[in-house]
Design a protein around this motif. Sequence first.
Motif, PDB file in Angstrom:
ATOM      1  N   UNK A 108       0.829  -1.199   0.000  1.00  0.00           N
ATOM      2  CA  UNK A 108       0.000   0.000   0.000  1.00  0.00           C
ATOM      3  C   UNK A 108       0.865   1.250   0.000  1.00  0.00           C
ATOM      4  N   UNK A 109       2.123   1.087  -0.348  1.00  0.00           N
ATOM      5  CA  UNK A 109       3.029   2.217  -0.259  1.00  0.00           C
ATOM      6  C   UNK A 109       3.441   2.416   1.189  1.00  0.00           C
ATOM      7  N   UNK A 110       4.050   3.509   1.460  1.00  0.00           N
ATOM      8  CA  UNK A 110       4.525   3.790   2.821  1.00  0.00           C
ATOM      9  C   UNK A 110       3.444   4.477   3.645  1.00  0.00           C
ATOM     10  N   UNK A 111       2.388   3.740   3.976  1.00  0.00           N
ATOM     11  CA  UNK A 111       1.364   4.318   4.835  1.00  0.00           C
ATOM     12  C   UNK A 111       1.867   4.307   6.274  1.00  0.00           C
ATOM     13  N   UNK A 112       1.374   5.223   7.044  1.00  0.00           N
ATOM     14  CA  UNK A 112       1.851   5.376   8.417  1.00  0.00           C
ATOM     15  C   UNK A 112       1.655   4.111   9.237  1.00  0.00           C
ATOM     16  N   UNK A 113       0.439   3.591   9.274  1.00  0.00           N
ATOM     17  CA  UNK A 113       0.170   2.427  10.116  1.00  0.00           C
ATOM     18  C   UNK A 113       0.904   1.195   9.617  1.00  0.00           C
ATOM     19  N   UNK A 114       0.986   1.019   8.308  1.00  0.00           N
ATOM     20  CA  UNK A 114       1.587  -0.199   7.743  1.00  0.00           C
ATOM     21  C   UNK A 114       3.041  -0.372   8.150  1.00  0.00           C
ATOM     22  N   UNK A 115       3.758   0.737   8.340  1.00  0.00           N
ATOM     23  CA  UNK A 115       5.173   0.602   8.698  1.00  0.00           C
ATOM     24  C   UNK A 115       5.367   0.028  10.101  1.00  0.00           C
ATOM     25  N   UNK A 116       4.319  -0.018  10.912  1.00  0.00           N
ATOM     26  CA  UNK A 116       4.410  -0.550  12.266  1.00  0.00           C
ATOM     27  C   UNK A 116       3.796  -1.937  12.397  1.00  0.00           C
ATOM     28  N   UNK A 117       3.380  -2.517  11.276  1.00  0.00           N
ATOM     29  CA  UNK A 117       2.718  -3.810  11.315  1.00  0.00           C
ATOM     30  C   UNK A 117       3.619  -4.914  10.787  1.00  0.00           C
ATOM     31  N   UNK A 118       3.505  -6.060  11.423  1.00  0.00           N
ATOM     32  CA  UNK A 118       4.255  -7.251  11.029  1.00  0.00           C
ATOM     33  C   UNK A 118       3.487  -8.043   9.978  1.00  0.00           C
ATOM     34  N   UNK A 119       2.167  -7.989  10.063  1.00  0.00           N
ATOM     35  CA  UNK A 119       1.326  -8.718   9.127  1.00  0.00           C
ATOM     36  C   UNK A 119      -0.109  -8.715   9.593  1.00  0.00           C
ATOM     37  N   UNK A 120      -0.906  -9.543   8.931  1.00  0.00           N
ATOM     38  CA  UNK A 120      -2.326  -9.661   9.239  1.00  0.00           C
ATOM     39  C   UNK A 120      -2.623 -11.109   9.589  1.00  0.00           C
ATOM     40  N   UNK A 121      -3.491 -11.304  10.561  1.00  0.00           N
ATOM     41  CA  UNK A 121      -3.910 -12.650  10.933  1.00  0.00           C
ATOM     42  C   UNK A 121      -5.423 -12.720  10.846  1.00  0.00           C
ATOM     43  N   UNK A 122      -5.923 -13.828  10.338  1.00  0.00           N
ATOM     44  CA  UNK A 122      -7.367 -14.031  10.270  1.00  0.00           C
ATOM     45  C   UNK A 122      -7.746 -15.097  11.286  1.00  0.00           C
ATOM     46  N   UNK A 123      -8.571 -14.714  12.240  1.00  0.00           N
ATOM     47  CA  UNK A 123      -9.042 -15.620  13.292  1.00  0.00           C
ATOM     48  C   UNK A 123     -10.565 -15.511  13.347  1.00  0.00           C
ATOM     49  N   UNK A 124     -11.261 -16.611  13.147  1.00  0.00           N
ATOM     50  CA  UNK A 124     -12.728 -16.629  13.215  1.00  0.00           C
ATOM     51  C   UNK A 124     -13.353 -15.487  12.412  1.00  0.00           C
ATOM     52  N   UNK A 125     -12.920 -15.346  11.192  1.00  0.00           N
ATOM     53  CA  UNK A 125     -13.445 -14.324  10.268  1.00  0.00           C
ATOM     54  C   UNK A 125     -13.110 -12.889  10.681  1.00  0.00           C
ATOM     55  N   UNK A 126     -12.244 -12.717  11.689  1.00  0.00           N
ATOM     56  CA  UNK A 126     -11.805 -11.378  12.095  1.00  0.00           C
ATOM     57  C   UNK A 126     -10.400 -11.147  11.566  1.00  0.00           C
ATOM     58  N   UNK A 127     -10.148  -9.954  11.098  1.00  0.00           N
ATOM     59  CA  UNK A 127      -8.817  -9.584  10.641  1.00  0.00           C
ATOM     60  C   UNK A 127      -8.112  -8.851  11.778  1.00  0.00           C
TER      61      UNK A 127
END
Length: 147
Positions: A108-127
Amino acid sequence: MSRQLITFQLGDQVLGVDIMAIREIRAWSPATPLPNVPAHVRGVVNLRGVVLPVLDLRHRLGWGVTDPSARHVIIVVRIGEQLQGLIVDAVNDIVSVAPDAMQPLPDMGETTAAQFLEGLATIDQRLILVLSLDRLVDASAALPEAA
C-alpha cells in the motif's frame, strides 16, 4: 508452530501483539508529561519503582489522538531491553495464530500504520493487525507532524 497474541481494540480496529512481549495489563493512570519528546509519547508512569514511557498507540499509528478515560488500559510490553506502556481502548482476548493464518501486508506504499505492522492474521473471520513492537520505537519510523 502457532503463536499466541493478545488482542486489543483501538476504535473499531483489532490489533494483536505477541503474548511473550506482554509484562502486564494495568488500568489507566495519567502519565507525567515530559518536555521535548515525540508527540506520540504521552509521558511516563511509575510502575513499582520503574519509570516507563507511555505511548499513545492511536497517535503513533496515525489514527488520531487518544483522549484517555478510566475505561482505557495500559499494556506494558518489553521492547528490546526497555519496558514501555501502550495506551489502548480495551484488551480483548488471547488467540493462537497458525503460521498459515498470518498474511503479509498488501503493498500500500509507505502508509503510516503499515510501517508498524508485522502482518495480518485471520481468526474466526476477524482480521487482526499484528504489531511489530520494534518498529514502534524505531526513531527512523517518524510520523508526519500533525498540523
